[in-house]
Design a protein around this motif. Structure first.
Motif, PDB file in Angstrom:
ATOM      1  N   MET A   1      -0.747  -4.428  -5.467  1.00  0.00           N
ATOM      2  CA  MET A   1      -0.554  -3.013  -5.141  1.00  0.00           C
ATOM      3  C   MET A   1      -1.915  -2.329  -4.993  1.00  0.00           C
ATOM      4  SD  MET A   1       2.867  -2.210  -5.360  1.00  0.00           S
ATOM      5  CE  MET A   1       3.180  -0.618  -6.131  1.00  0.00           C
ATOM      6  N   THR A   2      -2.072  -1.494  -3.971  1.00  0.00           N
ATOM      7  CA  THR A   2      -3.333  -0.752  -3.829  1.00  0.00           C
ATOM      8  C   THR A   2      -3.387   0.435  -4.785  1.00  0.00           C
ATOM      9  OG1 THR A   2      -2.450   0.614  -2.028  1.00  0.00           O
ATOM     10  CG2 THR A   2      -3.624  -1.419  -1.414  1.00  0.00           C
ATOM     11  N   ARG A   3      -2.221   0.908  -5.214  1.00  0.00           N
ATOM     12  CA  ARG A   3      -2.161   1.907  -6.303  1.00  0.00           C
ATOM     13  C   ARG A   3      -0.810   1.793  -6.992  1.00  0.00           C
ATOM     14  NH1 ARG A   3       0.429   7.046  -5.561  1.00  0.00           N
ATOM     15  NH2 ARG A   3       1.293   7.337  -3.474  1.00  0.00           N
ATOM     16  N   ARG A   4      -0.826   2.032  -8.309  1.00  0.00           N
ATOM     17  CA  ARG A   4       0.402   1.997  -9.105  1.00  0.00           C
ATOM     18  C   ARG A   4       0.736   3.340  -9.720  1.00  0.00           C
ATOM     19  NH1 ARG A   4       2.681  -2.612 -10.322  1.00  0.00           N
ATOM     20  NH2 ARG A   4       1.644  -4.581  -9.797  1.00  0.00           N
TER      21      ARG A   4
ATOM     22  N   LYS B   1      -4.983  13.658  -4.940  1.00  0.00           N
ATOM     23  CA  LYS B   1      -5.210  14.928  -4.244  1.00  0.00           C
ATOM     24  C   LYS B   1      -4.593  14.961  -2.847  1.00  0.00           C
ATOM     25  CE  LYS B   1      -9.722  13.497  -2.396  1.00  0.00           C
ATOM     26  NZ  LYS B   1     -11.183  13.770  -2.375  1.00  0.00           N
ATOM     27  N   ASP B   2      -4.213  13.805  -2.328  1.00  0.00           N
ATOM     28  CA  ASP B   2      -3.620  13.701  -0.998  1.00  0.00           C
ATOM     29  C   ASP B   2      -2.113  13.518  -1.130  1.00  0.00           C
ATOM     30  OD1 ASP B   2      -2.862  13.154   1.595  1.00  0.00           O
ATOM     31  OD2 ASP B   2      -3.899  11.227   1.717  1.00  0.00           O
ATOM     32  N   GLY B   3      -1.393  14.613  -0.987  1.00  0.00           N
ATOM     33  CA  GLY B   3       0.053  14.553  -1.156  1.00  0.00           C
ATOM     34  C   GLY B   3       0.806  14.043   0.054  1.00  0.00           C
ATOM     35  N   GLY B   4       0.125  14.007   1.216  1.00  0.00           N
ATOM     36  CA  GLY B   4       0.821  13.627   2.438  1.00  0.00           C
ATOM     37  C   GLY B   4       1.711  14.753   2.925  1.00  0.00           C
ATOM     38  N   SER B   5       2.772  14.408   3.629  1.00  0.00           N
ATOM     39  CA  SER B   5       3.699  15.415   4.157  1.00  0.00           C
ATOM     40  C   SER B   5       4.507  16.045   3.020  1.00  0.00           C
ATOM     41  CB  SER B   5       4.661  14.780   5.163  1.00  0.00           C
ATOM     42  OG  SER B   5       3.971  14.363   6.319  1.00  0.00           O
ATOM     43  N   VAL B   6       4.735  17.347   3.142  1.00  0.00           N
ATOM     44  CA  VAL B   6       5.546  18.065   2.159  1.00  0.00           C
ATOM     45  C   VAL B   6       6.603  18.862   2.927  1.00  0.00           C
ATOM     46  CG1 VAL B   6       5.569  19.735   0.268  1.00  0.00           C
ATOM     47  CG2 VAL B   6       3.581  18.226   0.580  1.00  0.00           C
TER      48      VAL B   6
ATOM     49  N   ASP C   1       0.844  -1.198   0.000  1.00  0.00           N
ATOM     50  CA  ASP C   1       0.000   0.000   0.000  1.00  0.00           C
ATOM     51  C   ASP C   1       0.878   1.247   0.000  1.00  0.00           C
ATOM     52  OD1 ASP C   1      -2.350   1.646   0.359  1.00  0.00           O
ATOM     53  OD2 ASP C   1      -1.819   1.791   2.484  1.00  0.00           O
ATOM     54  N   ALA C   2       0.985   1.902  -1.148  1.00  0.00           N
ATOM     55  CA  ALA C   2       1.716   3.162  -1.231  1.00  0.00           C
ATOM     56  C   ALA C   2       0.832   4.268  -0.666  1.00  0.00           C
ATOM     57  CB  ALA C   2       2.086   3.460  -2.682  1.00  0.00           C
ATOM     58  N   GLY C   3       1.249   4.855   0.441  1.00  0.00           N
ATOM     59  CA  GLY C   3       0.417   5.840   1.133  1.00  0.00           C
ATOM     60  C   GLY C   3       0.096   7.074   0.284  1.00  0.00           C
ATOM     61  N   HIS C   4      -1.060   7.673   0.596  1.00  0.00           N
ATOM     62  CA  HIS C   4      -1.507   8.933  -0.011  1.00  0.00           C
ATOM     63  C   HIS C   4      -1.717   8.761  -1.522  1.00  0.00           C
ATOM     64  CE1 HIS C   4      -0.746  10.668   3.913  1.00  0.00           C
ATOM     65  NE2 HIS C   4       0.411  10.017   3.899  1.00  0.00           N
TER      66      HIS C   4
ATOM     67  N   VAL D   1       1.363  -4.314   3.911  1.00  0.00           N
ATOM     68  CA  VAL D   1       2.410  -3.358   4.283  1.00  0.00           C
ATOM     69  C   VAL D   1       2.073  -2.001   3.664  1.00  0.00           C
ATOM     70  CG1 VAL D   1       4.855  -2.803   4.214  1.00  0.00           C
ATOM     71  CG2 VAL D   1       4.128  -5.192   4.369  1.00  0.00           C
ATOM     72  N   SER D   2       1.803  -1.025   4.519  1.00  0.00           N
ATOM     73  CA  SER D   2       1.508   0.330   4.060  1.00  0.00           C
ATOM     74  C   SER D   2       2.764   1.177   4.218  1.00  0.00           C
ATOM     75  CB  SER D   2       0.353   0.924   4.874  1.00  0.00           C
ATOM     76  OG  SER D   2      -0.052   2.170   4.336  1.00  0.00           O
TER      77      SER D   2
END
Length: 200
Positions: free
Chosen positions: A73-76, A38-43, A32-35, A99-100
């Motif tokens: 993969m939850t996102r590629r 539109k959700d960039g996560g921490s910058v 699971d690749a986080g964010h 694993v996230s």
């Protein structure tokens, strides 16, 4: 005194905890690749978390496939995926672990190091192995493992962990995380941790 010595000797003679109790049976790793999107996560320090997460996730996937494990993969791509959807994707995969992958940020910019989170006893086994691997293989090391109630840990039905690969709010660690070679070390450490607890 003799009785105390006998007690100590008896304690030393107790059988060790079977190694099998610290292993997990799985054939697939849900990565699971986080964010994303539109959700960039921490910058911080010119880095955007979502991009780092996806890069490390793809490296983990390649490492696992080269060792004969299946992956999901939850996102590629740079897309937004709801947290409950990530859990649903994972829960459809039999014989799996989850694993996230994330990167951290804090206003206390002195903080650095990886962190691994779990919620269940089986998740703790996985978190411990990944944390040990990061500590031994990656510059910056690991701050340890922590029990947490994150949604992707709460709603997944298999052993699950969330790995914070480092604090990009720390300038020195951000510089490391910007380097593809460092991100490969992170991916290799995660792969090694997974393989360390996989039952044969």
């Amino acid at each position: 005194m003799i009785r105390l010595a006998c007690i100590v000797l008896a304690a030393l003679a107790l059988p060790a905890v079977p190694a099998a109790s610290q292993t997990l049976r799985f054939s697939t790793v849900v990565i699971d690749a986080g964010h994303g999107g539109k959700d960039g996560g921490s910058v911080w320090n010119g880095l955007i978390e979502k991009r780092l997460c996806l890069d490390v996730a793809k490296r983990v996937e390649a490492g696992l496939k080269s060792r004969g494990l299946k992956t999901v993969m939850t996102r590629r791509t740079d897309t937004f995926v709801e947290l409950d959807q990530r859990a649903r994707i994972a829960n459809r995969v039999p014989s799996s672990v989850f694993v996230s992958i994330h990167f951290n940020g804090s206003r206390k910019t002195i903080i650095s190091g990886g962190e691994t989170y779990y919620r269940s006893p089986r998740g703790k086994i996985l978190a411990s192995a990944i944390s040990r691997s990061i500590k031994s293989k990656v510059p910056g090391g690991s701050r340890g493992i922590f029990d947490a109630d994150y949604k992707v840990l709460r709603e997944t039905q298999m052993p699950a962990v969330l790995v914070e690969c480092g604090y990009i709010s720390n300038k020195r660690e951000a510089a490391r995380c910007a380097d593809p070679a460092h991100r490969q070390k992170l991916a290799d450490a995660i792969v090694s941790g997974l393989l360390a607890v996989r039952a044969r």
